[in-house]
Design an enzyme around this catalytic site. Sequence first.
Site, PDB file in Angstrom:
ATOM      1  N   GLU A 279      40.547 -32.507 -27.069  1.00  0.00           N
ATOM      2  CA  GLU A 279      39.865 -32.648 -25.781  1.00  0.00           C
ATOM      3  C   GLU A 279      40.717 -31.891 -24.787  1.00  0.00           C
ATOM      4  O   GLU A 279      41.805 -32.323 -24.423  1.00  0.00           O
ATOM      5  CB  GLU A 279      39.719 -34.136 -25.404  1.00  0.00           C
ATOM      6  CG  GLU A 279      38.606 -34.396 -24.406  1.00  0.00           C
ATOM      7  CD  GLU A 279      39.052 -34.392 -22.961  1.00  0.00           C
ATOM      8  OE1 GLU A 279      39.895 -33.568 -22.593  1.00  0.00           O
ATOM      9  OE2 GLU A 279      38.547 -35.224 -22.203  1.00  0.00           O
TER      10      GLU A 279
ATOM     11  N   CYS B 297      40.106 -33.796 -16.513  1.00  0.00           N
ATOM     12  CA  CYS B 297      39.462 -32.672 -17.202  1.00  0.00           C
ATOM     13  C   CYS B 297      37.979 -32.594 -16.874  1.00  0.00           C
ATOM     14  O   CYS B 297      37.417 -31.503 -16.781  1.00  0.00           O
ATOM     15  CB  CYS B 297      39.655 -32.808 -18.712  1.00  0.00           C
ATOM     16  SG  CYS B 297      41.366 -32.719 -19.256  1.00  0.00           S
TER      17      CYS B 297
END
Length: 454
Positions: free
Chosen positions: A227, A261
């Site tokens: 990720e 993110c």
Amino acid sequence: MLVSTNPHNGEHINSYATFNKAEIDTALNAANRQFQSWQLTSFEQRAQTLKAVAAALRNDKENLAHLMAIEMGKPLKEGLAEVEKAAWCAEHYADNAKSYLANEEIESDAVESYVCYQPLGSILGILPWNAPVWLAFRFLAPSLMAGNTCIMKHDPSVQGCANAIMNAFKSAMAPDNIVVNLPIDNTEVANIIKDRRIKGVSFTGSSATGAKVASVAGSVIIPSVLELGGSDPCVVLADAELEKAADIACLSRIINAGQSCIAAKRIIVEAPVYEQFITLLEDRLARLVVGNPLEQNSQIGPLARQDIQHNLHRQVSESIEQGANCILGGELPVDNPGYYYPVTLLTDVTPTMTVFNEETFGPVMCVCKAEDADAALELANHTVYGLGAAIWSKDLRQQQKFVEQLQAGQVAVNGIVKTDPRLPSGGIKNSGIGRELGPHGIRQFVNCKQVWIG
């Protein structure tokens, strides 16, 4: 030594000794041995453990929120919510892992044929600092409920949080060594991935480091889930509910001081409402309170490290030189000893500018004008990243078009891009491979075994 520094004032908090080779070996052996028995436990037994851990987290949430505030700058209110979300994740997998991993019958030429899902062994989780508790349990909960054991390599700057997570397992009287903490320097990670006792690796962090992790994992042929970074677009078309879209865009951008993110990082607005939407954004951003994360009225704390602060200012300064219009912020604080950065609003941003092309980790919002919906879609996809994306429109046809054509691992329509234990999360392109959470996440570190019975 691993050092924790308070980003509010730059003061030293604590130092933690790193494991030597013998201690690393002992930790890996402990997790590997525990796997032999943990994999044989029932889903009900694992669920009982995970629910006890969730309760332990909630019992210690004030301490955990305080640790996050002083180690990486998260405001207390956000820290408390993060602990609750981590506990929810543990409970969700405790309640649903059995159905997520149930045998799947598939018709074939056999009398009976099916797929079963079995654990792999000890899984390494390489975790970042920006959500120390939530991201730990996003890795731990599904891996443990699948029957794996976990080796937690947390970020060097949040070792207090790492120890508190381990204390939650101890308080819950979880079996020893189903989770092992590994306080090591980042330079040691490649050797750990290559160790034969590691059967998979989960990494959350930058795209550059993720590429290295994937390369090392590939060299020893173990699965990896990555990720990575994001430069998420939030597209606002002319028919959108503008007030609500502005509320959510600002919330998405400034959560965790913008150090997320999946934050909305590029706001792409259709031309007819461009100036109006900038006014809405400026009004909301200007009212936000930046300050000590331990104070109740603070909405945005400091950035986690000085290098993050300086890199963010470089991105802003370059973009202004390249022609961006700075409406708010944009100046590096000079009298504050901490790693603060002002809420910054940049408009008239184009694809030639730094803040459009690089991931910005901080409370900086950039706004781009699109002549029409097609141009907005093109701008949204004009990035090496593909983590999350949002589209704001009342037009069902436009909604569907953007859902189908946005290049991202998840798309929110008239809402915020977020992670949810019930739904898979992950990216494409430079934003990663694999999925976490939901039924898809728990199947990342299992043997998907085909069984054929004649």
